[in-house]
Design a protein around this motif. Structure first.
Motif, mmCIF file in Angstrom:
data_model
loop_
_atom_site.group_PDB
_atom_site.id
_atom_site.type_symbol
_atom_site.label_atom_id
_atom_site.label_comp_id
_atom_site.label_asym_id
_atom_site.label_seq_id
_atom_site.Cartn_x
_atom_site.Cartn_y
_atom_site.Cartn_z
ATOM 1 N N LEU A 27 4.819 -49.844 4.998
ATOM 2 C CA LEU A 27 3.444 -50.074 5.381
ATOM 3 C C LEU A 27 2.825 -51.049 4.395
ATOM 4 C CD1 LEU A 27 2.195 -46.451 6.183
ATOM 5 C CD2 LEU A 27 2.573 -48.292 7.813
ATOM 6 N N PRO A 28 2.160 -52.102 4.872
ATOM 7 C CA PRO A 28 1.524 -53.019 3.927
ATOM 8 C C PRO A 28 0.277 -52.438 3.292
ATOM 9 C CG PRO A 28 1.075 -53.686 6.185
ATOM 10 C CD PRO A 28 2.050 -52.576 6.259
ATOM 11 N N THR A 29 -0.366 -51.486 3.969
ATOM 12 C CA THR A 29 -1.559 -50.863 3.400
ATOM 13 C C THR A 29 -1.485 -49.357 3.598
ATOM 14 O OG1 THR A 29 -2.813 -51.060 5.454
ATOM 15 C CG2 THR A 29 -2.981 -52.892 3.903
ATOM 16 N N LEU A 30 -2.111 -48.654 2.657
ATOM 17 C CA LEU A 30 -2.158 -47.198 2.722
ATOM 18 C C LEU A 30 -3.483 -46.760 2.131
ATOM 19 C CD1 LEU A 30 -0.753 -44.433 3.172
ATOM 20 C CD2 LEU A 30 0.115 -44.624 0.832
ATOM 21 N N SER A 31 -4.219 -45.947 2.871
ATOM 22 C CA SER A 31 -5.481 -45.414 2.366
ATOM 23 C C SER A 31 -5.370 -43.903 2.259
ATOM 24 C CB SER A 31 -6.632 -45.783 3.311
ATOM 25 O OG SER A 31 -6.819 -47.182 3.358
ATOM 26 N N VAL A 32 -5.798 -43.366 1.124
ATOM 27 C CA VAL A 32 -5.743 -41.918 0.918
ATOM 28 C C VAL A 32 -7.055 -41.461 0.288
ATOM 29 C CG1 VAL A 32 -3.242 -41.860 0.659
ATOM 30 C CG2 VAL A 32 -4.687 -42.128 -1.348
ATOM 31 N N GLN A 33 -7.373 -40.219 0.533
ATOM 32 C CA GLN A 33 -8.557 -39.633 -0.090
ATOM 33 C C GLN A 33 -8.250 -39.289 -1.546
ATOM 34 O OE1 GLN A 33 -11.051 -40.170 2.870
ATOM 35 N NE2 GLN A 33 -11.712 -38.910 1.148
ATOM 36 N N GLU A 34 -9.240 -39.479 -2.379
ATOM 37 C CA GLU A 34 -9.091 -39.104 -3.785
ATOM 38 C C GLU A 34 -8.685 -37.632 -3.875
ATOM 39 O OE1 GLU A 34 -12.555 -39.922 -6.082
ATOM 40 O OE2 GLU A 34 -11.773 -38.999 -7.909
ATOM 41 N N GLY A 35 -7.676 -37.363 -4.675
ATOM 42 C CA GLY A 35 -7.197 -36.006 -4.849
ATOM 43 C C GLY A 35 -5.993 -35.668 -3.986
ATOM 44 N N ASP A 36 -5.809 -36.429 -2.896
ATOM 45 C CA ASP A 36 -4.635 -36.201 -2.049
ATOM 46 C C ASP A 36 -3.395 -36.829 -2.691
ATOM 47 O OD1 ASP A 36 -6.222 -36.492 1.249
ATOM 48 O OD2 ASP A 36 -6.239 -34.910 -0.287
ATOM 49 N N ASN A 37 -2.236 -36.471 -2.139
ATOM 50 C CA ASN A 37 -0.992 -37.090 -2.596
ATOM 51 C C ASN A 37 -0.709 -38.355 -1.789
ATOM 52 O OD1 ASN A 37 -0.693 -34.935 -4.356
ATOM 53 N ND2 ASN A 37 0.606 -33.777 -2.932
ATOM 54 N N SER A 38 -0.108 -39.346 -2.440
ATOM 55 C CA SER A 38 0.259 -40.599 -1.774
ATOM 56 C C SER A 38 1.776 -40.727 -1.741
ATOM 57 C CB SER A 38 -0.308 -41.801 -2.536
ATOM 58 O OG SER A 38 -1.703 -41.708 -2.683
ATOM 59 N N ILE A 39 2.271 -41.272 -0.647
ATOM 60 C CA ILE A 39 3.706 -41.557 -0.547
ATOM 61 C C ILE A 39 3.873 -42.997 -0.101
ATOM 62 C CG2 ILE A 39 5.899 -40.987 0.545
ATOM 63 C CD1 ILE A 39 4.857 -38.166 0.979
ATOM 64 N N ILE A 40 4.539 -43.787 -0.921
ATOM 65 C CA ILE A 40 4.793 -45.196 -0.626
ATOM 66 C C ILE A 40 6.291 -45.358 -0.452
ATOM 67 C CG2 ILE A 40 4.585 -47.555 -1.461
ATOM 68 C CD1 ILE A 40 2.188 -46.558 -3.154
ATOM 69 N N ASN A 41 6.693 -45.972 0.644
ATOM 70 C CA ASN A 41 8.100 -46.075 0.988
ATOM 71 C C ASN A 41 8.649 -47.482 0.804
ATOM 72 O OD1 ASN A 41 8.526 -43.306 2.039
ATOM 73 N ND2 ASN A 41 6.994 -43.940 3.539
ATOM 74 N N CYS A 42 9.947 -47.554 0.618
ATOM 75 C CA CYS A 42 10.615 -48.838 0.428
ATOM 76 C C CYS A 42 12.042 -48.733 0.968
ATOM 77 C CB CYS A 42 10.636 -49.187 -1.056
ATOM 78 S SG CYS A 42 11.452 -50.735 -1.454
ATOM 79 N N ALA A 43 12.455 -49.757 1.723
ATOM 80 C CA ALA A 43 13.820 -49.830 2.218
ATOM 81 C C ALA A 43 14.504 -51.037 1.592
ATOM 82 C CB ALA A 43 13.824 -49.951 3.740
ATOM 83 N N TYR A 44 15.777 -50.930 1.329
ATOM 84 C CA TYR A 44 16.522 -52.045 0.752
ATOM 85 C C TYR A 44 17.820 -52.222 1.518
ATOM 86 C CZ TYR A 44 19.184 -48.367 -1.619
ATOM 87 O OH TYR A 44 19.957 -47.261 -1.894
ATOM 88 N N SER A 45 18.446 -53.374 1.331
ATOM 89 C CA SER A 45 19.630 -53.678 2.143
ATOM 90 C C SER A 45 20.934 -53.679 1.350
ATOM 91 C CB SER A 45 19.462 -55.035 2.830
ATOM 92 O OG SER A 45 19.358 -56.070 1.868
ATOM 93 N N ASN A 46 20.850 -53.947 0.052
ATOM 94 C CA ASN A 46 22.070 -54.118 -0.739
ATOM 95 C C ASN A 46 22.548 -52.782 -1.296
ATOM 96 O OD1 ASN A 46 24.163 -54.904 -2.350
ATOM 97 N ND2 ASN A 46 22.996 -56.374 -3.556
ATOM 98 N N SER A 47 23.609 -52.281 -0.748
ATOM 99 C CA SER A 47 24.116 -50.984 -1.190
ATOM 100 C C SER A 47 24.686 -51.038 -2.603
ATOM 101 C CB SER A 47 25.182 -50.468 -0.219
ATOM 102 O OG SER A 47 26.234 -51.413 -0.106
ATOM 103 N N ALA A 48 24.871 -52.261 -3.143
ATOM 104 C CA ALA A 48 25.396 -52.403 -4.499
ATOM 105 C C ALA A 48 24.307 -52.278 -5.557
ATOM 106 C CB ALA A 48 26.097 -53.752 -4.653
ATOM 107 N N SER A 49 23.064 -52.209 -5.133
ATOM 108 C CA SER A 49 21.970 -52.056 -6.101
ATOM 109 C C SER A 49 22.158 -50.752 -6.863
ATOM 110 C CB SER A 49 20.620 -52.042 -5.382
ATOM 111 O OG SER A 49 20.370 -53.277 -4.745
ATOM 112 N N ASP A 50 22.112 -50.837 -8.185
ATOM 113 C CA ASP A 50 22.369 -49.629 -8.979
ATOM 114 C C ASP A 50 21.172 -49.190 -9.799
ATOM 115 O OD1 ASP A 50 24.278 -51.259 -11.676
ATOM 116 O OD2 ASP A 50 22.273 -51.592 -10.862
ATOM 117 N N TYR A 51 20.071 -49.873 -9.584
ATOM 118 C CA TYR A 51 18.909 -49.594 -10.424
ATOM 119 C C TYR A 51 17.673 -49.970 -9.627
ATOM 120 C CZ TYR A 51 16.234 -49.648 -14.807
ATOM 121 O OH TYR A 51 15.346 -49.398 -15.805
ATOM 122 N N PHE A 52 16.673 -49.120 -9.632
ATOM 123 C CA PHE A 52 15.481 -49.339 -8.803
ATOM 124 C C PHE A 52 14.239 -49.121 -9.658
ATOM 125 C CE2 PHE A 52 17.870 -49.419 -4.861
ATOM 126 C CZ PHE A 52 18.995 -48.691 -5.186
#
Lengths: 111, 116
Positions: A8-33
């Motif tokens: 999601l390019p934008t995410l709005s949450v209420q103060e005090g709530d929990n936020s979850i930001i997601n990310c997908a990647y393509s290179n299975s050789a990535s060993d560090y994030f």
């Protein structure tokens, strides 16, 4: 090359709530994030990192989850505060040169 | 402690004019240095990186160039700016050989360039 995207390019949450930001990647050789936080008009700052041999890492109010099976990671922010408003980037890394950034997720904390 | 400085913080330049952005790092030796560009609302695009004095690798063909005249100095230049060069330019460094966390970039505060 590595393809990095956030769900999601934008995410709005209420103060005090929990936020979850997601990310997908393509290179299975990535060993560090790495997750970075960029406040308006400033350079990105390191938040938390995780190695590929882990599936969860916790910091202060932040937790990163890594699912290598589906090449997905998420950043969870507990009890979101106004100071958490920023753009968040994930950066998979196979080497110092191969640091790839997606377009980021703009998190807005609502009062 | 290590710090990174970028200047100028903001500048407005006419099309066709030259450009020089400077970045210096303190408190470390032989860092890997990077120049990124960020267009409005977009991610970071790697422009150049350097692993040592005089060693520059270009990631994206463009009318920009980079130089590293000293170990802790990294300069981004252009002879003639284009409108498309507008953006937020970020310098960053990695201190090599730290093991875990070796690939964590430390960014400067950025230089915002507007080409008119």
């Amino acid at each position: 090359g590595e393809s990095v995207g956030l769900h999601l390019p934008t995410l709005s949450v209420q103060e005090g709530d929990n936020s979850i930001i997601n990310c997908a990647y393509s290179n299975s050789a990535s060993d560090y994030f790495i997750w970075y936080k960029q406040e308006s008009g400033k350079g990105p700052q390191f938040i938390i990192d995780i190695r590929s041999n882990m599936d969860k890492r916790q910091g202060q109010r932040v937790t990163v989850l890594l699912n290598k099976t589906v090449k997905h990671l998420s950043l969870q922010i507990a009890a979101t505060q106004p100071g958490d408003s920023a753009v968040y980037f994930c950066a998979p890394s196979g080497s110092a040169r191969q640091l790839t950034f997606g377009s980021g997720t703009q998190l807005t904390v609502l009062p | 402690s290590q710090t990174i400085h970028q200047w100028p913080a903001t500048l407005v330049q006419p099309v066709g004019s030259p450009l020089s952005l400077e970045c210096t790092v303190e408190g470390t030796s032989n860092p890997n240095l990077y120049w990124y560009r960020q267009a409005a609302g977009r991610g970071l695009q790697l422009l150049f990186y350097s692993v040592g004095i005089g060693q520059i690798s270009s990631e994206v063909p463009q009318n920009l160039s980079a130089s590293r005249p000293q170990d802790r100095q990294f300069i981004l230049s252009s002879k003639k700016l284009l409108l498309s060069d507008s953006g937020f330019y970020l310098c960053a460094w990695i201190s090599p050989g730290q093991g875990a966390g070796a690939n964590v970039l430390t960014f400067g505060a950025g230089s915002r360039l507007t080409v008119l």
